[in-house]
Scaffold this motif. Structure first.
Motif, mmCIF file in Angstrom:
data_model
loop_
_atom_site.group_PDB
_atom_site.id
_atom_site.type_symbol
_atom_site.label_atom_id
_atom_site.label_comp_id
_atom_site.label_asym_id
_atom_site.label_seq_id
_atom_site.Cartn_x
_atom_site.Cartn_y
_atom_site.Cartn_z
ATOM 1 N N ASP A 1 0.910 -1.251 -0.105
ATOM 2 C CA ASP A 1 0.127 0.147 0.018
ATOM 3 C C ASP A 1 0.979 1.364 0.033
ATOM 4 O O ASP A 1 0.337 2.515 0.361
ATOM 5 C CB ASP A 1 -0.844 -0.044 1.206
ATOM 6 N N GLU B 1 3.348 4.324 -1.818
ATOM 7 C CA GLU B 1 3.599 5.014 -3.203
ATOM 8 C C GLU B 1 4.753 4.712 -3.518
ATOM 9 O O GLU B 1 5.797 4.712 -3.091
ATOM 10 C CB GLU B 1 3.144 6.442 -2.907
ATOM 11 N N ASP C 1 3.656 6.444 -8.840
ATOM 12 C CA ASP C 1 2.671 7.439 -8.094
ATOM 13 C C ASP C 1 3.082 8.718 -8.032
ATOM 14 O O ASP C 1 2.428 9.456 -7.938
ATOM 15 C CB ASP C 1 2.370 6.581 -6.782
ATOM 16 N N SER D 1 -8.248 8.106 3.073
ATOM 17 C CA SER D 1 -8.026 6.815 2.454
ATOM 18 C C SER D 1 -6.316 6.453 2.195
ATOM 19 O O SER D 1 -5.793 7.575 1.693
ATOM 20 C CB SER D 1 -8.614 6.113 1.365
ATOM 21 N N HIS D 2 -5.941 5.428 2.631
ATOM 22 C CA HIS D 2 -4.683 5.105 2.388
ATOM 23 C C HIS D 2 -4.026 5.061 0.853
ATOM 24 O O HIS D 2 -3.052 5.355 0.365
ATOM 25 C CB HIS D 2 -3.914 3.773 3.003
ATOM 26 N N ARG D 3 -5.277 4.942 0.090
ATOM 27 C CA ARG D 3 -5.153 4.997 -1.394
ATOM 28 C C ARG D 3 -5.081 6.475 -1.923
ATOM 29 O O ARG D 3 -4.732 6.538 -3.102
ATOM 30 C CB ARG D 3 -6.342 3.935 -1.921
#
Length: 528
Positions: A45, A47, A181, A446-448
Motif C-alpha cells: 500500500d 506509493e 505514483d 484513505s491510504h489509497r
C-alpha cells in the motif's frame, strides 16, 4: 502474485508482520532481478516514487525516503553516484576513481528496511519518454546495443547517439515501462559546448568517472610520447601543452591539480620534460572565478602566475580540431596535447524532448536555459497550449537539481550547483516523509489517496558558501556573508568539507588514506 515469489511470501508471512513489511522482506530475499510484476507485488500500500537520475538530487532523495510509506525506484544509465568535486583529483592520480563513486543499491532508504539488502530498486536504463496519462516512464535499457553500461561522458553523446554502427544507423536497446505514483525528474545536465565545432570529438570533459580516467590516460600518454627519441622538440612542446577552456571552479581546480602532479611527482620520472610543460586556462570572461569575490579571484590569479599557469581571459574559442588544435579568435591555431572543456552546463536531450504533459498542457521551461519550471514545492508547472495565464502544477511530478528552475527564484539565488541539488533532495525527502506520516495518521482520508505536499512550507536555499582549490596546498573559500578565507587554512577547510560530504564510511576512510599514501610515496603514475 507471481509464482516465483509465492513460496517465499508464505514462508516470510508465517513469521508475522503487516502486508507491507512482509512484502518488503520478500523483496530482500529475492534481492535483485525483479520483474515489473514482482516490483508491483512488493509495493503493497506504499506509493512508488520513480526517480530519474542518480546524481546529487536523485541519489540524495532515494537513500532517505521512508520505505514504510514509499517504494523508491531509481532509473539511471549508471548504477552509481559520482562525487563530482573530487573528479579533478581522480584525473591526475591524487585519488583513485573508485573513491568518487557510491553504489545506488548499496544505500538503504530510511525506515525499518535498513537490513542487509538495499531498499532502493534500480533499473539501469535511459528514460526515453513520460506517459503522463498512464503515469508511466518509458525506459530504454542501457546495456548491450545501448552501450554496455559504460560510463556516461560529459556531453551526453551516449544519450543522443547511443552507438552508431558502420551503416550509420542507431541501434537501440530494449524498451520497458515503469509505473509511478510520484515522479521525480533529476537527470542533471551535460557540458555546455555552445555549438563550438569539434568540441565533442576532440576535447575532454570532467563530468563523470569515465572522463577522469580518460584524462589520466591522456596526460600520461603525452609524457610517454614526448619522451620517445623519435619525437621532435616541436612535437614535444605541443604534447606538453595542456589547455583548459573555462575559468570556473572545475577548470581552475583541474589546472591546479595538474600543476601539483607536474611539480610534485613528474620531476623524478621525466626530469628532462618538466621544464617544457605549459598549462593554459582560456576564458571568454574578463576574469576567472567570476562567482567569487574579486579579491579572491585576484589571489587565485597571482597564485597561478607563481606556478607558471597562464591565464588568457577574453579569448574566444572558435573550433577544436583533430590533433588536438585549439582555434581562437585572438591567437589562431594553437596545437596542444590535450583540451579539457569546462564552460558550464546545458540541459540534455531528454529535457529538450519533454515538452507536453497530458490534457494538451505544455510543460513550462525557463526561456534562457530550457530548464523545467517548478513551484516552491518543486512540482512541475504546466500551462494550457496557447494560454499565457492559468499556470497549473502536476501535483505528483517533481523536478530537482540542474534540470529545474524554481519560478520564484533568480538564477543568482539558485545557481546550478551540487549544493542546491543536494538541499532540494533533502527538502523533498523531509516534506514527503512528513506528509506521508500525517496522511497515515489522518482517519478521514484513505491510504489509497495520493499524498499531498501542499500544506507544507516551500523550498528555501541556504547558501553554505563556495570554495575552490588553486594548487600548492592553497584554496579560496567564500561564505554567504562577508567572510573570506584563502591560503592554507582555506585548503584545510576545502579538504575537510569534501571529506565530510562523502556519503559512505568506506570512502571516508579511503580518501584520507590515499591522501596520506600520495604524500608519502607520490601519485601512482601507472597508465592503464
Amino acid at each position: 502474485m507471481p509464482t516465483s515469489i509465492a513460496p517465499i511470501y508464505r514462508r516470510v508471512a508465517a513469521s508475522g508482520g503487516t502486508t507491507t513489511a512482509v512484502l518488503a522482506r520478500v523483496v530482500k530475499q529475492q534481492h535483485r532481478c525483479l520483474t515489473i510484476s514482482q516490483l508491483d507485488a512488493a509495493k503493497g500500500d506504499r506509493e512508488r516514487v520513480v526517480i530519474l537520475g542518480s546524481g546529487w538530487a536523485g541519489f540524495g532523495l532515494s537513500r532517505t525516503l521512508d520505505t514504510r510509506f514509499y517504494q523508491p525506484v531509481v532509473i539511471s544509465p549508471r548504477n552509481y553516484f559520482v562525487f563530482t568535486p573530487l573528479l579533478a583529483s581522480a584525473a591526475v592520480g591524487t585519488l583513485e576513481p573508485r573513491v568518487t563513486m557510491e553504489m545506488v543499491r548499496a544505500h538503504s532508504a530510511a525506515g525499518p528496511m535498513t537490513a542487509r539488502a538495499p531498499a532502493v530498486e534500480l533499473y539501469q536504463g535511459w528514460a526515453e519518454e513520460i506517459d503522463f496519462a498512464k503515469r508511466e516512464v518509458i525506459v530504454e535499457e542501457a546495456f548491450g546495443a545501448a552501450g554496455g553500461g559504460e560510463g556516461i561522458h560529459g556531453t551526453g553523446v551516449r544519450e543522443e547517439e547511443r552507438i552508431r554502427h558502420g551503416d550509420g544507423e542507431k541501434k537501440r536497446g530494449k524498451m520497458f515501462r515503469v509505473g509511478y505514483d510520484k515522479l521525480v525528474v533529476a537527470v542533471g545536465c551535460y557540458a555546455q559546448t555552445f555549438g563550438v565545432k569539434g568540441v565533442k570529438e576532440h576535447a575532454w570533459f570532467l563530468k563523470d568517472v569515465a572522463d577522469a580516467r580518460g584524462i589520466r590516460r591522456r596526460v600520461l600518454e603525452c609524457f610517454e610520447i614526448a619522451s620517445l627519441p623519435t619525437t621532435t622538440p616541436e612535437q614535444r612542446d605541443t604534447l606538453l601543452h595542456f589547455a583548459i577552456v573555462g575559468g570556473g571552479p572545475t577548470g581552475i581546480e583541474f589546472a591546479a591539480e595538474l600543476h601539483d602532479l607536474v611539480a610534485d611527482d613528474l620531476p623524478r620520472l621525466y626530469p628532462s620534460l618538466v621544464p617544457h610543460v605549459r598549462i593554459t586556462v582560456y576564458d571568454v570572461s574578463t576574469r576567472i572565478l567570476s562567482m567569487f569575490d574579486a579579491t579572491l579571484a585576484k589571489y587565485a590569479e597571482r597564485t597561478f602566475a607563481r606556478q607558471n599557469i597562464r591565464i588568457k581571459t577574453q579569448h574566444h574559442v572558435l573550433e577544436v580540431r583533430e590533433g588536438p588544435v585549439l582555434v581562437t579568435a585572438e591567437e589562431g591555431e594553437v596545437p596542444v596535447g590535450m583540451v579539457v572543456w569546462s564552460t558550464g552546463i546545458s540541459v540534455g536531450p531528454f529535457i529538450r524532448r519533454l515538452t507536453h504533459a497530458d490534457g494538451g498542457r505544455r510543460i513550462l521551461k525557463d526561456p534562457r536555459a530550457g530548464r523545467i519550471c517548478v513551484d516552491g514545492h518543486l512540482r512541475v508547472q504546466v500551462q494550457k497550449e496557447g494560454s499565457e495565464e492559468d499556470v497549473e502544477i502536476l501535483p505528483d511530478v517533481f523536478a530537482l537539481g540542474d534540470c529545474s528552475s524554481v519560478a520564484q527564484a533568480s538564477p543568482d539565488d539558485l545557481p546550478a550547483t551540487a549544493q542546491v541539488a543536494n538541499q532540494q533532495a533533502l527538502y523533498l525527502r523531509k516534506t514527503l516523509n512528513k506528509a506521508a506520516a500525517a496522511h497515515r495518521r489522518n482517519p478521514e482520508v484513505s491510504h489509497r489517496d495520493p499524498i499531498d505536499v501542499s500544506p507544507y512550507a516551500g523550498f528555501s536555499f541556504k547558501n553554505a558558501g563556495i570554495m575552490a582549490y588553486i594548487g600548492g596546498w592553497r584554496a579560496i573559500t567564500q561564505f554567504s556573508g562577508s567572510e573570506r578565507v584563502r591560503g592554507r587554512l582555506a585548503w584545510i577547510m576545502w579538504r575537510t568539507a569534501y571529506l565530510s560530504m562523502s556519503v559512505g564510511w568506506r570512502n571516508r576512510i579511503l580518501i584520507p588514506t590515499y591522501w596520506a599514501i600520495n604524500w608519502l610515496f607520490g601519485r601512482d603514475m601507472t597508465r592503464y
